[in-house]
Design an enzyme around this catalytic site. Sequence first.
Site, PDB file in Angstrom:
ATOM      1  N   HIS A   4     -88.072 -40.899 -43.412  1.00 34.51           N
ATOM      2  CA  HIS A   4     -88.200 -39.673 -44.151  1.00 34.51           C
ATOM      3  C   HIS A   4     -89.469 -38.828 -43.436  1.00 34.51           C
ATOM      4  O   HIS A   4     -90.437 -39.654 -43.738  1.00 34.51           O
ATOM      5  CB  HIS A   4     -88.279 -39.678 -45.754  1.00 34.51           C
ATOM      6  CG  HIS A   4     -87.878 -38.403 -46.148  1.00 34.51           C
ATOM      7  ND1 HIS A   4     -88.465 -37.003 -45.936  1.00 34.51           N
ATOM      8  CD2 HIS A   4     -87.217 -38.027 -47.272  1.00 34.51           C
ATOM      9  CE1 HIS A   4     -87.813 -36.125 -46.572  1.00 34.51           C
ATOM     10  NE2 HIS A   4     -87.142 -36.783 -47.366  1.00 34.51           N
ATOM     11  N   GLY A   5     -89.234 -37.938 -42.624  1.00 37.15           N
ATOM     12  CA  GLY A   5     -90.329 -37.117 -42.174  1.00 37.15           C
ATOM     13  C   GLY A   5     -91.047 -36.372 -43.233  1.00 37.15           C
ATOM     14  O   GLY A   5     -90.505 -36.329 -44.273  1.00 37.15           O
TER      15      GLY A   5
END
Length: 330
Positions: A130-131
């Site tokens: 997850h960025g």
Amino acid sequence: MIGGNESCTAGPIPMSYLTCLTYILGEWTGVEHIEDYLSYAVYLLWVLFPLAVVLLLPGVLVILFYTSILLLHIYKRKNELKEAYSNDVWDGARQMLATLWDGHGRIWHGYELHGAENIPEGPGLIVFYHGATPADYVYFMARLLIQWKRTCHVVADHFVFRLPGFKILLDVHGVMHGPREECVSALKKGCLLAIAPGGVREALFSDEMYTIVWGDRKGFAQVAIDAKVPIIPMFTQNVREGVRTLGGIKILRSLYERTRLPIVPVYGGFPVKLRTFIGEPIPYDPNVTAEELTAKTKAAVQALIEKHQKLPGNIFRALMERFQTQKKED
């Protein structure tokens, strides 16, 4: 007595328009040498302009999300009668939004998707890093729908469902709260499902070393075991260089742990090169426990990071990759 406007043009050498405005402003405020203050203000504006840009650019994603919501409401209004007789009334809307987001990904990030052949034809659980924002997943979902005509449900954090106006967007794209039973049911129906085990904590508090922040979470592995589906690891190159957070500030981490609200500031929105890589599936094995499958999945995602991401991440390098003529090998 000559007025301020007349005095600007009086005399053998008329003043310039800007000088005239400065003169009038000085007379109106009564401040002497106001041009010095204005010069200083212009200098500050010039110095702070880059900071303003990096803080405001992430807002473009918010604008795109709410533009998508507006388009869905317009689409719904135009198809009210069709909705009563068709289960696929939202297909056109999904295609429309996929085109919008895929266009943004292509133009702003030169977005590429590699390894889509690793996605099984049937159900599967996609597990991704997850960025700071979920933009890379949205680009992936749009490309998947446009080129392979497939949809992918996703598990989102509870706070997403409390965002004003987002309900219609989440319903149309099959975004789920994430109870285990609901996830297993979707997979048993033949759907693709995506989840980022790190969730908001990984989004806000990972760093340019792309540290995986999963803690003790292994529910996703149990979901895959219960549904008897493979796990497909996924990672997007340079995702943390596009948008970064101030998660390194300890007080912000403490505040999040107490409130569970994502109030950590973000900055960036840089047009860095984004490439999403999909790894080989981890097949279902009835003899593997949830703990073992979690370790295998984490190792697979870590392998994608080490193979496709230069560490530590660098914004300038990620920007320069937009101009590379040769694609990075899968």
